[in-house]
Design a protein around this motif. Structure first.
Motif, PDB file in Angstrom:
ATOM      1  N   ASN A 238       0.558  -1.314  -0.056  1.00  0.00           N
ATOM      2  CA  ASN A 238      -0.105  -0.093   0.101  1.00  0.00           C
ATOM      3  C   ASN A 238       0.858   1.233  -0.102  1.00  0.00           C
ATOM      4  O   ASN A 238       1.291   1.621   1.207  1.00  0.00           O
ATOM      5  N   PRO A 239       0.954   2.032  -1.151  1.00  0.00           N
ATOM      6  CA  PRO A 239       1.732   3.273  -1.185  1.00  0.00           C
ATOM      7  C   PRO A 239       1.258   4.414  -0.366  1.00  0.00           C
ATOM      8  O   PRO A 239       2.118   4.978  -0.075  1.00  0.00           O
ATOM      9  N   GLY A 240       0.061   4.197   0.267  1.00  0.00           N
ATOM     10  CA  GLY A 240      -0.731   5.078   0.844  1.00  0.00           C
ATOM     11  C   GLY A 240      -0.251   5.147   2.431  1.00  0.00           C
ATOM     12  O   GLY A 240      -0.319   5.826   3.321  1.00  0.00           O
ATOM     13  N   VAL A 241       0.700   3.931   2.766  1.00  0.00           N
ATOM     14  CA  VAL A 241       0.894   3.803   3.990  1.00  0.00           C
ATOM     15  C   VAL A 241       2.316   4.012   4.320  1.00  0.00           C
ATOM     16  O   VAL A 241       3.310   3.459   3.846  1.00  0.00           O
ATOM     17  N   GLU A 242       2.537   5.086   4.954  1.00  0.00           N
ATOM     18  CA  GLU A 242       3.904   5.656   5.318  1.00  0.00           C
ATOM     19  C   GLU A 242       4.471   4.848   6.400  1.00  0.00           C
ATOM     20  O   GLU A 242       3.928   4.475   7.543  1.00  0.00           O
ATOM     21  N   PRO A 243       6.006   4.909   6.607  1.00  0.00           N
ATOM     22  CA  PRO A 243       6.388   4.469   7.830  1.00  0.00           C
ATOM     23  C   PRO A 243       6.263   5.336   8.972  1.00  0.00           C
ATOM     24  O   PRO A 243       5.619   6.618   8.873  1.00  0.00           O
ATOM     25  N   TRP A 244       6.201   4.804  10.222  1.00  0.00           N
ATOM     26  CA  TRP A 244       5.852   5.490  11.541  1.00  0.00           C
ATOM     27  C   TRP A 244       7.007   6.793  11.453  1.00  0.00           C
ATOM     28  O   TRP A 244       8.192   6.336  11.533  1.00  0.00           O
ATOM     29  N   PRO A 245       6.655   7.926  11.691  1.00  0.00           N
ATOM     30  CA  PRO A 245       7.514   9.071  11.864  1.00  0.00           C
ATOM     31  C   PRO A 245       8.404   8.995  13.097  1.00  0.00           C
ATOM     32  O   PRO A 245       7.836   8.347  14.106  1.00  0.00           O
ATOM     33  N   TYR A 246       9.510   9.501  12.967  1.00  0.00           N
ATOM     34  CA  TYR A 246      10.508   9.505  14.107  1.00  0.00           C
ATOM     35  C   TYR A 246      10.001  10.734  15.293  1.00  0.00           C
ATOM     36  O   TYR A 246      10.097  11.761  14.786  1.00  0.00           O
ATOM     37  N   ASP A 247       9.520  10.485  16.302  1.00  0.00           N
ATOM     38  CA  ASP A 247       8.935  11.359  17.168  1.00  0.00           C
ATOM     39  C   ASP A 247       9.221  10.880  18.495  1.00  0.00           C
ATOM     40  O   ASP A 247       8.153  10.533  19.307  1.00  0.00           O
ATOM     41  N   PRO A 248      10.348  10.919  19.045  1.00  0.00           N
ATOM     42  CA  PRO A 248      10.315  10.569  20.461  1.00  0.00           C
ATOM     43  C   PRO A 248       9.540  10.973  21.716  1.00  0.00           C
ATOM     44  O   PRO A 248       9.392  10.402  22.713  1.00  0.00           O
ATOM     45  N   ASP A 249       9.332  12.324  21.185  1.00  0.00           N
ATOM     46  CA  ASP A 249       8.587  12.915  22.637  1.00  0.00           C
ATOM     47  C   ASP A 249       7.272  12.564  22.552  1.00  0.00           C
ATOM     48  O   ASP A 249       6.754  12.267  23.635  1.00  0.00           O
ATOM     49  N   ARG A 250       6.567  12.436  21.225  1.00  0.00           N
ATOM     50  CA  ARG A 250       5.173  11.873  21.508  1.00  0.00           C
ATOM     51  C   ARG A 250       5.287  10.378  21.821  1.00  0.00           C
ATOM     52  O   ARG A 250       4.230   9.930  22.452  1.00  0.00           O
ATOM     53  N   ALA A 251       6.293   9.824  21.494  1.00  0.00           N
ATOM     54  CA  ALA A 251       6.164   8.287  22.001  1.00  0.00           C
ATOM     55  C   ALA A 251       6.156   8.279  23.308  1.00  0.00           C
ATOM     56  O   ALA A 251       5.732   7.354  24.001  1.00  0.00           O
ATOM     57  N   ARG A 252       7.218   9.002  24.318  1.00  0.00           N
ATOM     58  CA  ARG A 252       7.146   9.011  25.627  1.00  0.00           C
ATOM     59  C   ARG A 252       5.766   9.394  26.049  1.00  0.00           C
ATOM     60  O   ARG A 252       5.083   8.892  27.172  1.00  0.00           O
ATOM     61  N   GLU A 253       5.179  10.460  25.416  1.00  0.00           N
ATOM     62  CA  GLU A 253       3.937  10.810  26.034  1.00  0.00           C
ATOM     63  C   GLU A 253       2.847   9.802  26.094  1.00  0.00           C
ATOM     64  O   GLU A 253       1.889   9.635  26.811  1.00  0.00           O
ATOM     65  N   MET A 254       2.841   8.783  24.891  1.00  0.00           N
ATOM     66  CA  MET A 254       1.944   8.012  24.697  1.00  0.00           C
ATOM     67  C   MET A 254       2.066   6.762  25.544  1.00  0.00           C
ATOM     68  O   MET A 254       1.096   6.241  26.056  1.00  0.00           O
ATOM     69  N   LEU A 255       3.431   6.407  25.990  1.00  0.00           N
ATOM     70  CA  LEU A 255       3.494   5.490  26.824  1.00  0.00           C
ATOM     71  C   LEU A 255       3.085   6.133  28.328  1.00  0.00           C
ATOM     72  O   LEU A 255       2.608   4.999  29.050  1.00  0.00           O
ATOM     73  N   GLU A 256       3.423   7.193  28.880  1.00  0.00           N
ATOM     74  CA  GLU A 256       2.690   7.616  29.871  1.00  0.00           C
ATOM     75  C   GLU A 256       1.307   7.616  29.985  1.00  0.00           C
ATOM     76  O   GLU A 256       0.556   7.453  30.952  1.00  0.00           O
ATOM     77  N   GLU A 257       0.718   8.047  28.768  1.00  0.00           N
ATOM     78  CA  GLU A 257      -1.008   7.743  28.712  1.00  0.00           C
ATOM     79  C   GLU A 257      -1.467   6.563  28.886  1.00  0.00           C
ATOM     80  O   GLU A 257      -2.482   6.492  29.458  1.00  0.00           O
ATOM     81  N   ALA A 258      -0.666   5.618  28.566  1.00  0.00           N
ATOM     82  CA  ALA A 258      -1.034   4.261  28.385  1.00  0.00           C
ATOM     83  C   ALA A 258      -0.670   3.509  29.844  1.00  0.00           C
ATOM     84  O   ALA A 258      -1.102   2.208  30.167  1.00  0.00           O
TER      85      ALA A 258
END
Length: 508
Positions: free
Chosen positions: A323-343
């Motif tokens: 699927n050419p419309g599916v992009e790799p996950w962007p590199y966003d370490p700040d958001r990654a940590r926020e999501m882990l904290e939210e979880a």
């Protein structure tokens, strides 16, 4: 190993070892590769290297899948799906096995029927014929294959159906046949090289793929990358297979030819949820966050010198269903940590990742992943185990306390995205991850005979799986081979190098 260190290793090796550089006969080709298949001449035990590179010398399949994903003739010259459960294959005329047996529809039937016997059913490619209900020889060069359920990619599966001579297989048994294999391929076995470390093959001039110029082919078994490169540099071999980008950079371009092929395998780390439901990776939000923590662009640019492609799905770009419309996950370490904290992620817990022990870039990729995760506060225990141990765990889903493990989403056998989805999802015999909402999508794909509608459904499945995030898909890499200036006509294909096409130049 960085290039500078590899060069130092090569220099030390060159000083400490004396390779037998010699001039081969005018019709002899010498090759360095890692191994021959453990099952020797049983062509039903794998769908990847080192097996297919050797078996393609000896045998043929009904069809061949090309690097662009198209299906080309093999022992079948044409085929047609005449109903959802019936395919007709027209076979190549005037083909004989190396023992003189004629190749006919009966040989096709016998090879398939063997895989459905109790003995054959234990072999790897037996899974490709499980859905086959009957094989009928309509005439000596026409065979009909009936399936239990519709099979929209039987022509692609036929790329794995190596055809063996029925009389020889029946009279000798599979174990004896493995030691002295007989096929319709361009070469026949002279010796496996069990004691010498050099497997030898001779041209089969009556093959429909008779070699262009190579009369004898000697394959030196060299597991170490540095050894293979040095063997080429020293003149011991004409071709070195299965190289990495660091290795080919050590070969002067004016003296050696470099060949590259993008591998249709997505390198990644699979999350283990089934049998591990208390793990944080059982939470989709955690899996997405971990994906955001990975710097894929750095992996591509630094570890692969731009020769890899960042991945966000379990299919490489040349595979049907990508699927050419599916992009790799962007590199966003700040958001990654926020999501882990939210979880509610427990940052004091170690995330245990187990990988098959490898060398070169893939090993470095896993180390970068661990560093990226540690950079957002995730403690990681990265374990390397032998491949045999990894395979046992993969087949049984017995991983102990492991949360994620190395896995290649390899669609190379079909160049169709359904293959990797079959062994990485709900339909695996002992699944490690299953998203029930994907099963209706998968079922619809499995019976969709219209190629365009099926491709759309596969692409939809790729988009859904991206959001579910059953893995950290990382990159699609490349494989390399190198040759001396005397070699002409070399190309890298999904089965390796077709040595029957090789010609020799004046530089020999």
């Amino acid at each position: 190993m960085p290039s500078a260190l590899r060069f130092a290793a090569l220099s030390a090796l060159s000083a400490g070892l004396l390779f037998a550089a010699y001039s081969a006969a005018a019709d002899s080709l010498r090759v360095a590769r890692t191994a021959i298949p453990p099952s020797r001449g049983i062509p039903f035990t794998a769908a990847s290297q080192p097996g297919v590179g050797i078996w393609s010398l000896l045998y043929d399949t009904l069809t061949q899948v090309q690097q662009d994903g198209s299906v080309a003739p093999g022992l079948a010259v044409s085929w047609e799906s005449v109903s959802p459960t019936r395919w007709i294959f027209q076979l190549r005329p005037n083909v004989r096995f190396q023992n003189g047996e004629p190749f006919t529809a009966e040989a096709v039937s016998a090879s398939i029927e063997f895989l459905k016997t109790e003995e054959g059913s234990r072999l790897y490619t037996a899974s490709e014929v499980q859905n086959i209900a009957a094989v009928e020889a309509l005439d000596p060069l026409t065979v009909a294959i009936e399936s239990v359920l519709p099979d929209p990619i039987l022509d692609r599966r036929a790329n794995l159906l190596w055809i063996v001579p029925p009389v020889a297989l029946r009279d000798r048994g599979i174990e004896s046949f493995a030691q002295e294999p007989i096929g319709t391929g361009p070469f026949r076995l002279a010796e496996w090289g069990s004691t010498s470390g050099a497997a030898k093959f001779e041209a089969f001039p009556d093959s429909w793929r008779a070699p262009a110029e190579v009369e004898t082919l000697t394959i030196y078994l060299m597991q170490d990358l540095v050894t293979r490169v040095q063997a080429l540099r020293s003149g011991q071999v004409d071709v070195a297979e299965q190289l990495g980008i660091d290795d080919v950079e050590l070969l002067p371009g004016e003296q050696f030819q470099i060949f590259q092929r993008v591998n249709p395998t997505v390198i990644g780390l699979a999350f283990r949820v089934i049998g591990n439901e208390s793990s944080p990776v059982a939470d989709q939000k955690v899996r997405q966050a971990l994906n955001l923590a990975i710097d894929r662009d750095m992996i591509v640019s630094q570890l692969y010198r731009g020769s890899a492609v960042a991945a966000g799905q379990g299919a490489a770009y040349m595979v049907n269903g990508y699927n050419p419309g599916v992009e790799p996950w962007p590199y966003d370490p700040d958001r990654a940590r926020e999501m882990l904290e939210e979880a509610g992620y427990d940052f004091s817990r170690e995330l245990k990742i187990q990988v098959s022990a490898v060398t070169g870039n893939v090993d470095l990729v896993y180390q970068v992943v661990a560093q990226n995760l540690q950079a957002i506060g995730v403690q990681v225990e990265l374990r390397a185990i032998p491949y045999a141990n990894w395979l046992t765990s993969f087949l049984t889903n017995d991983w102990g306390d492991v949360d994620a493990f190395s896995l290649g989403w390899d669609n190379g056998a079909y160049f169709d995205a359904v293959r990797a989805e079959t062994y990485s999802g709900c339909y695996k015999a002992q699944p490690f991850f299953c998203a029930p909402e994907t099963q209706p999508l998968f079922d619809a794909i499995s019976v969709e005979m219209n190629p365009d509608r099926r491709r759309e459904k596969l692409q939809n499945l790729m988009a859904v799986m991206h959001e579910i995030a059953p893995a950290m898909w990382l990159v699609t890499g490349s494989e390399y081979a190198a040759a001396g200036p005397n070699v002409r006509g070399l190309e890298l294909t999904p089965r390796g190098i077709p040595y029957d096409l090789i010609r020799f130049g004046d530089a020999r």
